[in-house]
Each structure stands twice: as C-alpha cells, then as structure tokens.
Design an enzyme around this catalytic site. Structure first.
Site, mmCIF file in Angstrom:
data_model
loop_
_atom_site.group_PDB
_atom_site.id
_atom_site.type_symbol
_atom_site.label_atom_id
_atom_site.label_comp_id
_atom_site.label_asym_id
_atom_site.label_seq_id
_atom_site.Cartn_x
_atom_site.Cartn_y
_atom_site.Cartn_z
ATOM 1 N N SER A 148 0.790 -1.231 0.000
ATOM 2 C CA SER A 148 0.000 0.000 0.000
ATOM 3 C C SER A 148 0.820 1.276 0.000
ATOM 4 C CB SER A 148 -0.940 0.017 1.215
ATOM 5 O OG SER A 148 -1.818 -1.067 1.139
ATOM 6 N N THR A 149 1.989 1.254 0.608
ATOM 7 C CA THR A 149 2.756 2.496 0.729
ATOM 8 C C THR A 149 4.172 2.323 0.186
ATOM 9 O OG1 THR A 149 3.513 1.954 2.963
ATOM 10 C CG2 THR A 149 1.463 3.212 2.779
#
Length: 185
Positions: free
Chosen positions: A10-11
């Site tokens: 996600s990041t």
C-alpha cells in the site's frame, strides 16, 4: 500455460521482496509489482497491464487475495473477468481454487474480510482525527490563500477581484468567495 504474478503493497516505504520471492517460488516467470492502495483499482497500472496481457490457460498468482483487491466489488469483477477469459487465479498462502464451489465461497469470504479490514482501518483513522480535533491538535490543512491579504488589497489598495486574483496567482472565484459576493461590485 504460464504463471504470472502480481505483488502489491500500500505504501512506498513497504517492501515487495517477500511477495516477489514467493511468486517466483510458485513458478511465475513474469511478476508485475506496484506500491498502491488496494481499496480501488483506479491508478493500479501494473495490475491493468497484467490483466490485459493474460490469455486463456494462464494463471494469475498472488500471495494473498487482499493483494489483488480490498473491495468485494473489485475482487468479484476481477474474478468474473478472469473466469470469462479462461484464466485461473491462485493464491500461494491461501487455498483458493475458483473452479470449485468451496473454493469460490472461500474466495468470497477472504474478499469480505479484506474489505472489512479496510473499513475498520478507515473507522479507526476517523476516530483518531475526531479525538485530535477535540484536543485541538488536528486543525486540518493550512489555508492555501491568505484571506487577510485578499481583504487588505480590496479595502486598502482598492483593487478589484480580477486584479487581486492576478496579483496573488489565485482563481477569481476564490477572491469572490473570500470577500463575499454581496460586497463585491
């Protein structure tokens, strides 16, 4: 029949190497990876490229279903599209087999839990923001436009909204909004 892997975190500070190693161990010769949120399919270009590339008889491999989608709708859309095109879906860490009723039910349960986890995270984030606001710590984004300067230019310099907008490099509508439409000629 070829195996194609998809890895996602996600990041940008998260690492893809464990997923990529598991996909290689599963026999994937091509692995597409990206660092994007899984809550929506928009903007996930590597997934779009991979889904477009897959042919009948191929297998899409992920480590876990939540790497593919965190929304039930997205997951169901992807699975339906793969099935229609004769492409299999496999997860290395979960017993997913979309060819059986039990496998399909298990896939749906995993999708529900992935979406549930996303919703819980969002609720906790909103609760944290509310608590920070109550303590006076969270004030939101700082204003991008100096409202006092807009009012000063209008009152003291006698500039019109268009001139103020040009001088401050902002939109004229923003000037009107700050001055109040009734007071501006």
């Amino acid at each position: 029949m070829s195996f194609y892997g998809y890895a996602r975190v996600s990041t940008t500070d998260q690492d893809l190497s464990l997923q990529e190693a598991a996909l290689r161990a599963a026999g994937c010769t091509v692995i597409r990876a990206e660092k994007k949120s899984g809550s929506r399919r928009d903007g996930r270009t590597e997934l779009a490229i991979l889904l477009e590339f897959l042919r009948p008889g191929d297998t899409l491999v992920v480590t876990r279903i939540d790497r593919l989608a965190r929304s039930m709708k997205d997951l169901q859309d992807i699975v339906y599209d793969l099935k229609e095109r004769g492409v299999a879906l496999r997860a290395t860490e979960q017993p997913v087999d979309t060819a059986t009723a039990a496998g399909k039910a298990f896939l749906d349960m995993l999708g529900v839990f992935a979406e549930f986890e996303t919703n819980l995270r969002r609720e906790r984030q909103l609760e944290g923001i509310q608590a920070a606001k109550a303590r006076g710590v969270y004030t939101g984004r700082k204003p991008a436009i100096d409202a006092e300067e807009v009012r000063r230019l209008y009152a003291e310099e006698k500039l019109g909204p268009a001139a103020i907008a040009k001088q401050m490099k902002i939109g004229r509508a923003s000037v009107y909004r700050l001055l109040g439409n009734a007071n501006v000629a």
